[in-house]
Design an enzyme around this catalytic site. Sequence first.
Site, PDB file in Angstrom:
ATOM      1  N   CYS A 133      -0.199  18.370  26.996  1.00 17.62           N
ATOM      2  CA  CYS A 133      -0.861  19.622  27.343  1.00 17.62           C
ATOM      3  C   CYS A 133      -0.432  20.078  28.732  1.00 17.62           C
ATOM      4  CB  CYS A 133      -2.382  19.456  27.289  1.00 17.62           C
ATOM      5  SG  CYS A 133      -3.289  20.954  27.719  1.00 17.62           S
ATOM      6  N   CYS A 136      -3.304  21.624  30.759  1.00 15.63           N
ATOM      7  CA  CYS A 136      -4.220  20.624  31.305  1.00 15.63           C
ATOM      8  C   CYS A 136      -3.631  19.906  32.517  1.00 15.63           C
ATOM      9  CB  CYS A 136      -4.567  19.583  30.248  1.00 15.63           C
ATOM     10  SG  CYS A 136      -5.150  20.237  28.674  1.00 15.63           S
ATOM     11  N   ASP A 137      -2.354  19.527  32.432  1.00 14.61           N
ATOM     12  CA  ASP A 137      -1.795  18.578  33.397  1.00 14.61           C
ATOM     13  C   ASP A 137      -0.699  19.130  34.297  1.00 14.61           C
ATOM     14  OD1 ASP A 137      -3.466  16.625  32.323  1.00 14.61           O
ATOM     15  OD2 ASP A 137      -2.003  16.066  30.791  1.00 14.61           O
TER      16      ASP A 137
END
Length: 321
Positions: A133, A136-137
């Site tokens: 992701c 997300c990261d």
Amino acid sequence: MKRERVVIIGSGPAGLAAAVYTARAQLKPVVIVGNQIGGQAGITHEIENYPGFISITGPDLVEQMRAHGEHFGAEFVYDMVESVDFTHGSPFTVKTYSETYLADAVIVTIGADPRKLQIPGEAEGIGRGVSYCGTCDGFFFRGKEVVVVGGGDSALEEGIFLTRFATKVTVIHRRDTLRAGVQLQKRAFANPKMHFIWDTKVDEILFGEQGTVNGVRLSNLKTGETSVYPTDGVFIFIGHDPNSKIFGDQLALNADGYVITDERYRTSVDGVFAAGEIQDQLWRQVATSVGQGTSAAMSAIHWLDEHADQLQPLDEVAAGD
């Protein structure tokens, strides 16, 4: 056999949100946790895009959500669903490895799993430079170089997003052409931070002395040549697999196997609702899953209210059993 008003299948962010709302409605939901409480969020090292938390670990956020639901009366059962029977209408049968439940309403939040490369270093690299992701990261790779594995829309969309943080994003694709849409390809090719390695697969993810990713071992599918490509992170986007096989043909699914829902998160079976990544192919974020779980729970609450005169009191059922 246990009779319940609501059974929630899955304990990701959507399931946890549904647990809070149905518990506050005094429905005493039973949450079948599955193999990992919190789903993917439960094994995410750090979350920085959930409103209200500048930074929180995935396990900490999941624990707070679980405690919130439990505080209002939700019951969390650490078991796996083995089969369901939605064919005869409410009450529905949900069978786990250790118990069978009859539920007046069911909320499905069983999620979808990112497809894995199934190569050495992948599993142990999660949280140490391997991610599924970018949204997300990506922030954790500011000023670093990363590779993206894949050639579809998700790979390019996430790759372009990663250029906000990384100094270089290299897309590694098994073919010599991309599967992504034409406009998306144009954006990617025009981005000076985007680079491409064609006709190549990743054979292994490598780690440095600090235990974090420092490279990938590659092989060219046309020439057979192998090489090591240095990188600080590996983002894998080769698709997702919804965990919908357990439902067979009992719920309407789209061509990719995701549960079809309407704007109220109702499935094709009256009294069965679905939320989170089991029906969301697009966003796959903690925040969106929480919203979807909330909506599905509210729909389930309204549905139970509308059918209250048809539902047998739980104490009468228990006495009869």
